[in-house]
Design a protein around this motif. Structure first.
Motif, mmCIF file in Angstrom:
data_model
loop_
_atom_site.group_PDB
_atom_site.id
_atom_site.type_symbol
_atom_site.label_atom_id
_atom_site.label_comp_id
_atom_site.label_asym_id
_atom_site.label_seq_id
_atom_site.Cartn_x
_atom_site.Cartn_y
_atom_site.Cartn_z
ATOM 1 N N TYR A 138 37.093 38.614 32.471
ATOM 2 C CA TYR A 138 38.030 38.346 33.541
ATOM 3 C C TYR A 138 37.848 39.431 34.590
ATOM 4 N N ASP A 139 38.184 39.096 35.803
ATOM 5 C CA ASP A 139 38.110 40.070 36.890
ATOM 6 C C ASP A 139 39.364 40.926 36.883
ATOM 7 N N THR A 140 39.203 42.180 37.237
ATOM 8 C CA THR A 140 40.358 43.058 37.378
ATOM 9 C C THR A 140 40.383 43.583 38.808
ATOM 10 N N CYS A 141 41.549 43.997 39.214
ATOM 11 C CA CYS A 141 41.687 44.592 40.529
ATOM 12 C C CYS A 141 42.857 45.553 40.496
ATOM 13 N N SER A 142 42.856 46.459 41.448
ATOM 14 C CA SER A 142 43.988 47.374 41.535
ATOM 15 C C SER A 142 45.157 46.611 42.133
ATOM 16 N N GLY A 143 46.322 47.078 41.792
ATOM 17 C CA GLY A 143 47.530 46.439 42.294
ATOM 18 C C GLY A 143 48.502 47.495 42.766
ATOM 19 N N PRO A 144 49.769 47.164 42.793
ATOM 20 C CA PRO A 144 50.760 48.099 43.304
ATOM 21 C C PRO A 144 51.020 49.290 42.392
ATOM 22 N N ILE A 145 50.558 49.235 41.158
ATOM 23 C CA ILE A 145 50.747 50.359 40.245
ATOM 24 C C ILE A 145 49.451 51.166 40.250
ATOM 25 N N CYS A 146 49.506 52.329 40.844
ATOM 26 C CA CYS A 146 48.335 53.173 41.048
ATOM 27 C C CYS A 146 47.625 53.487 39.728
ATOM 28 N N GLY A 147 46.305 53.336 39.718
ATOM 29 C CA GLY A 147 45.504 53.689 38.562
ATOM 30 C C GLY A 147 45.387 52.609 37.513
ATOM 31 N N LEU A 148 46.038 51.476 37.716
ATOM 32 C CA LEU A 148 46.021 50.398 36.741
ATOM 33 C C LEU A 148 45.227 49.226 37.305
ATOM 34 N N LEU A 201 44.191 45.357 36.510
ATOM 35 C CA LEU A 201 44.527 44.196 35.703
ATOM 36 C C LEU A 201 44.054 42.935 36.410
ATOM 37 N N PRO A 202 43.940 41.827 35.676
ATOM 38 C CA PRO A 202 43.569 40.568 36.320
ATOM 39 C C PRO A 202 44.597 40.175 37.384
ATOM 40 N N PRO A 203 44.146 39.527 38.451
ATOM 41 C CA PRO A 203 45.058 39.157 39.539
ATOM 42 C C PRO A 203 46.267 38.348 39.070
ATOM 43 N N GLY A 204 46.078 37.458 38.112
ATOM 44 C CA GLY A 204 47.195 36.657 37.614
ATOM 45 C C GLY A 204 48.277 37.504 36.962
ATOM 46 N N VAL A 205 47.882 38.597 36.329
ATOM 47 C CA VAL A 205 48.848 39.501 35.717
ATOM 48 C C VAL A 205 49.687 40.169 36.798
ATOM 49 N N TRP A 206 49.029 40.578 37.881
ATOM 50 C CA TRP A 206 49.779 41.189 38.983
ATOM 51 C C TRP A 206 50.811 40.209 39.524
ATOM 52 N N ASP A 207 50.458 38.930 39.590
ATOM 53 C CA ASP A 207 51.402 37.916 40.062
ATOM 54 C C ASP A 207 52.623 37.832 39.151
ATOM 55 N N VAL A 208 52.382 37.840 37.839
ATOM 56 C CA VAL A 208 53.484 37.775 36.878
ATOM 57 C C VAL A 208 54.354 39.024 36.984
#
Length: 82
Positions: A5-15, A17-24
């Protein structure tokens, strides 16, 4: 272990996760590392988080040091390089 699965950075610095997880997490109003750590035992209860993905999130959390540990570690390394 490889992941498929693809991961990307999100609003939590240093983490990362897959884009769908960030959505949840956004939908569940989880915006900080501390909020995610508090919710880590309940991840499977969130609509859109499978047992496998909950395990992936917990593994990612285990590799992210709390900010105070990162700060202490940085200060220690700075003193070594002096």
């Amino acid at each position: 272990m490889p992941h498929f699965y693809d991961t990307c950075s999100g609003p939590i610095c240093g983490l990362y996760l897959p884009p769908g997880v960030w959505d949840v997490l956004h939908r569940e109003n989880i915006q900080t590392l501390d909020q995610l750590r508090v919710s880590a035992d309940q991840l499977e209860q969130f609509d859109g988080i499978s047992a496998r993905m909950a395990q992936v999130i917990r593994q990612a959390l285990a590799h992210v040091a709390p900010s105070e540990e990162q700060t202490a570690s940085t200060k220690q390394h700075e003193s070594w390089s002096a």
